[in-house]
Design an enzyme around this catalytic site. Structure first.
Site, PDB file in Angstrom:
ATOM      1  N   TYR A   1      10.928   3.750  81.208  1.00  0.00           N
ATOM      2  CA  TYR A   1      10.669   4.873  82.117  1.00  0.00           C
ATOM      3  C   TYR A   1      10.160   4.364  83.471  1.00  0.00           C
ATOM      4  O   TYR A   1      10.272   5.053  84.491  1.00  0.00           O
ATOM      5  CB  TYR A   1       9.683   5.859  81.472  1.00  0.00           C
TER       6      TYR A   1
ATOM      7  N   LYS B   1       5.973  10.338  87.991  1.00  0.00           N
ATOM      8  CA  LYS B   1       5.458  11.501  87.239  1.00  0.00           C
ATOM      9  C   LYS B   1       3.926  11.550  87.270  1.00  0.00           C
ATOM     10  O   LYS B   1       3.334  12.632  87.317  1.00  0.00           O
ATOM     11  CB  LYS B   1       5.967  11.487  85.792  1.00  0.00           C
TER      12      LYS B   1
HETATM   13  P1  NAP Z   1      19.193  17.435  85.227  1.00  0.00           P
HETATM   14  O1  NAP Z   1      19.894  18.540  84.552  1.00  0.00           O
HETATM   15  O2  NAP Z   1      19.991  16.249  85.621  1.00  0.00           O
HETATM   16  O3  NAP Z   1      18.364  17.996  86.450  1.00  0.00           O
HETATM   17  C1  NAP Z   1      17.861  17.157  87.484  1.00  0.00           C
HETATM   18  C2  NAP Z   1      18.139  17.889  88.751  1.00  0.00           C
HETATM   19  O4  NAP Z   1      17.601  17.205  89.892  1.00  0.00           O
HETATM   20  C3  NAP Z   1      19.630  17.989  88.995  1.00  0.00           C
HETATM   21  O5  NAP Z   1      19.947  19.339  89.230  1.00  0.00           O
HETATM   22  C4  NAP Z   1      19.830  17.125  90.206  1.00  0.00           C
HETATM   23  O6  NAP Z   1      20.926  17.523  90.964  1.00  0.00           O
HETATM   24  C5  NAP Z   1      18.553  17.373  90.934  1.00  0.00           C
HETATM   25  N1  NAP Z   1      18.365  16.462  92.055  1.00  0.00           N
HETATM   26  C6  NAP Z   1      18.365  15.111  92.072  1.00  0.00           C
HETATM   27  N2  NAP Z   1      18.217  14.658  93.343  1.00  0.00           N
HETATM   28  C7  NAP Z   1      18.094  15.764  94.137  1.00  0.00           C
HETATM   29  C8  NAP Z   1      17.917  15.974  95.537  1.00  0.00           C
HETATM   30  N3  NAP Z   1      17.830  14.966  96.406  1.00  0.00           N
HETATM   31  N4  NAP Z   1      17.844  17.253  95.996  1.00  0.00           N
HETATM   32  C9  NAP Z   1      17.944  18.285  95.157  1.00  0.00           C
HETATM   33  N5  NAP Z   1      18.132  18.160  93.836  1.00  0.00           N
HETATM   34  C10 NAP Z   1      18.195  16.909  93.318  1.00  0.00           C
HETATM   35  O7  NAP Z   1      18.046  16.859  84.262  1.00  0.00           O
HETATM   36  P2  NAP Z   1      16.741  17.513  83.611  1.00  0.00           P
HETATM   37  O8  NAP Z   1      16.419  16.618  82.469  1.00  0.00           O
HETATM   38  O9  NAP Z   1      16.930  18.964  83.387  1.00  0.00           O
HETATM   39  O10 NAP Z   1      15.639  17.240  84.721  1.00  0.00           O
HETATM   40  C11 NAP Z   1      14.849  18.248  85.314  1.00  0.00           C
HETATM   41  C12 NAP Z   1      13.414  17.795  85.420  1.00  0.00           C
HETATM   42  O11 NAP Z   1      12.867  17.677  84.119  1.00  0.00           O
HETATM   43  C13 NAP Z   1      13.225  16.441  86.096  1.00  0.00           C
HETATM   44  O12 NAP Z   1      12.062  16.473  86.884  1.00  0.00           O
HETATM   45  C14 NAP Z   1      13.005  15.516  84.904  1.00  0.00           C
HETATM   46  O13 NAP Z   1      12.292  14.350  85.242  1.00  0.00           O
HETATM   47  C15 NAP Z   1      12.189  16.439  84.022  1.00  0.00           C
HETATM   48  N6  NAP Z   1      12.089  16.052  82.607  1.00  0.00           N
HETATM   49  C16 NAP Z   1      13.199  15.743  81.893  1.00  0.00           C
HETATM   50  C17 NAP Z   1      13.069  15.384  80.562  1.00  0.00           C
HETATM   51  C18 NAP Z   1      14.270  15.001  79.735  1.00  0.00           C
HETATM   52  O14 NAP Z   1      14.113  14.324  78.724  1.00  0.00           O
HETATM   53  N7  NAP Z   1      15.467  15.421  80.101  1.00  0.00           N
HETATM   54  C19 NAP Z   1      11.801  15.356  79.946  1.00  0.00           C
HETATM   55  C20 NAP Z   1      10.683  15.699  80.709  1.00  0.00           C
HETATM   56  C21 NAP Z   1      10.836  16.051  82.044  1.00  0.00           C
HETATM   57  P3  NAP Z   1      22.394  16.916  90.609  1.00  0.00           P
HETATM   58  O15 NAP Z   1      22.584  16.831  89.156  1.00  0.00           O
HETATM   59  O16 NAP Z   1      23.246  17.903  91.242  1.00  0.00           O
HETATM   60  O17 NAP Z   1      22.378  15.542  91.181  1.00  0.00           O
END
Ligand code: NAP
Length: 275
Positions: A155, A162
């Protein structure tokens, strides 16, 4: 209808596997009106049908959070189309691939700056820009992960981001409390999404979490969505500055549970050997 009459914007829906999609679904089911953003023109096609699913086809806007002008333009568009808003969901993170595996001390300044800008500073900047639109009973929600509190293999750079995001949540909560704005974070357990695909050995993380959490399961975007809806609704009107774990309880574990075989030999639920 817990969100009836509430309007807000959700940043970070990439597809129907996104955590932000789970939050949108839960909020829409409770009557919220939701605006969506997309990163660039090629991703617009993916977000538009999702917005239409929630009756928000006219509320889809570009917003690359690394471009301050696009955040300003978002405020102008939201003011025109929605007026006052009651919630913001910041579900955005990015780190260059080199920051998500390998030796930690090799992380470059360039990768560090990008990760901190997109994954942390964007919460401050979006809050600052959209604050004039926020009602005096509003709620901001961001998404974090346990790797910001404890070491998690691979990570790496995102763990540092984070940790900064979690403290940003608390400082914003104190600062904005006097304006009737609450700020919270959900620390979600690992979920297979586009963003997660960039993390080394992610499959292993999923198996480990499932085997060693009290509830013995991984979490779904619907479960995170329901908790997110609670934090955005008036049900959580006295909750701010919280890092709320939605991880099947994994974060409370100091050591994996042990079962003893006949003869007293210890056996842990899953020791990772069939990786
Ligand atoms: P996701 O579906 O890939 O969402 C991440 C989003 O961030 C995407 O919509 C991406 O856009 C957007 N993004 C990246 N760079 C950007 C920028 N410069 N401007 C605007 N948008 C941008 O993945 P997710 O897992 O749902 O992630 C959402 C949040 O949850 C993140 O903060 C992640 O760290 C957190 N999280 C995830 C997990 C996990 O295991 N999945 C666990 C805990 C927390 P594009 O896809 O269009 O590039």
């Amino acid at each position: 209808m817990l969100m009836k009459g509430k309007k807000g914007v959700i940043l970070g829906v990439a597809n129907d596997k996104s955590i932000a999609y789970g939050i949108a679904k839960a909020c829409a089911a409770q009557g919220a009106k939701i605006a969506f953003t997309y990163l660039n023109d090629s991703l617009k096609k993916r977000v538009e049908p999702i917005a239409a699913e929630f009756g928000s086809e006219a509320l889809v806007y570009p917003c690359d959070v690394s471009n301050p002008q696009e955040i300003k333009d978002l405020r102008i568009a939201l003011e025109k189309d929605l007026g006052e808003i009651d919630f913001i969901v910041h579900s955005i993170a990015f780190a260059p691939k080199e920051g998500l595996s390998g030796r930690f001390h090799n992380i470059t300044k360039e990768a560090f700056d990008i990760a901190m800008d997109i994954s942390v500073f964007s919460l401050i900047e979006v809050t600052k820009e959209l604050k004039p639109l926020l009602s005096n009973n509003s709620s901001i929600l961001t998404l974090t992960y346990y790797g910001g509190a404890k070491y998690i293999p691979n990570y790496n750079l995102m763990g540092v981001a984070k940790a900064a995001l979690e403290m940003t949540t608390k400082y914003l909560a104190e600062d904005l409390g006097k304006d009737g704005i609450r700020v919270n974070a959900i620390s979600a357990g690992p979920i297979r999404t586009l963003a997660a695909a960039g993390i080394g050995d992610f499959r292993f993380m999923l198996k480990w979490n499932e085997a060693h959490s009290p509830l013995k399961k991984n979490v779904s975007i619907d479960e995170v969505g329901n908790s997110g809806m609670y934090l955005l609704s008036d049900l959580s009107s006295a909750v701010t500055g919280e890092i709320h774990y939605v991880d099947s309880g994994f974060n409370i574990m100091g050591m994996p549970a042990v079962e003893f075989e006949e003869g007293g030999k210890p056996r842990i639920a899953w020791n990772g050997t069939d990786k």
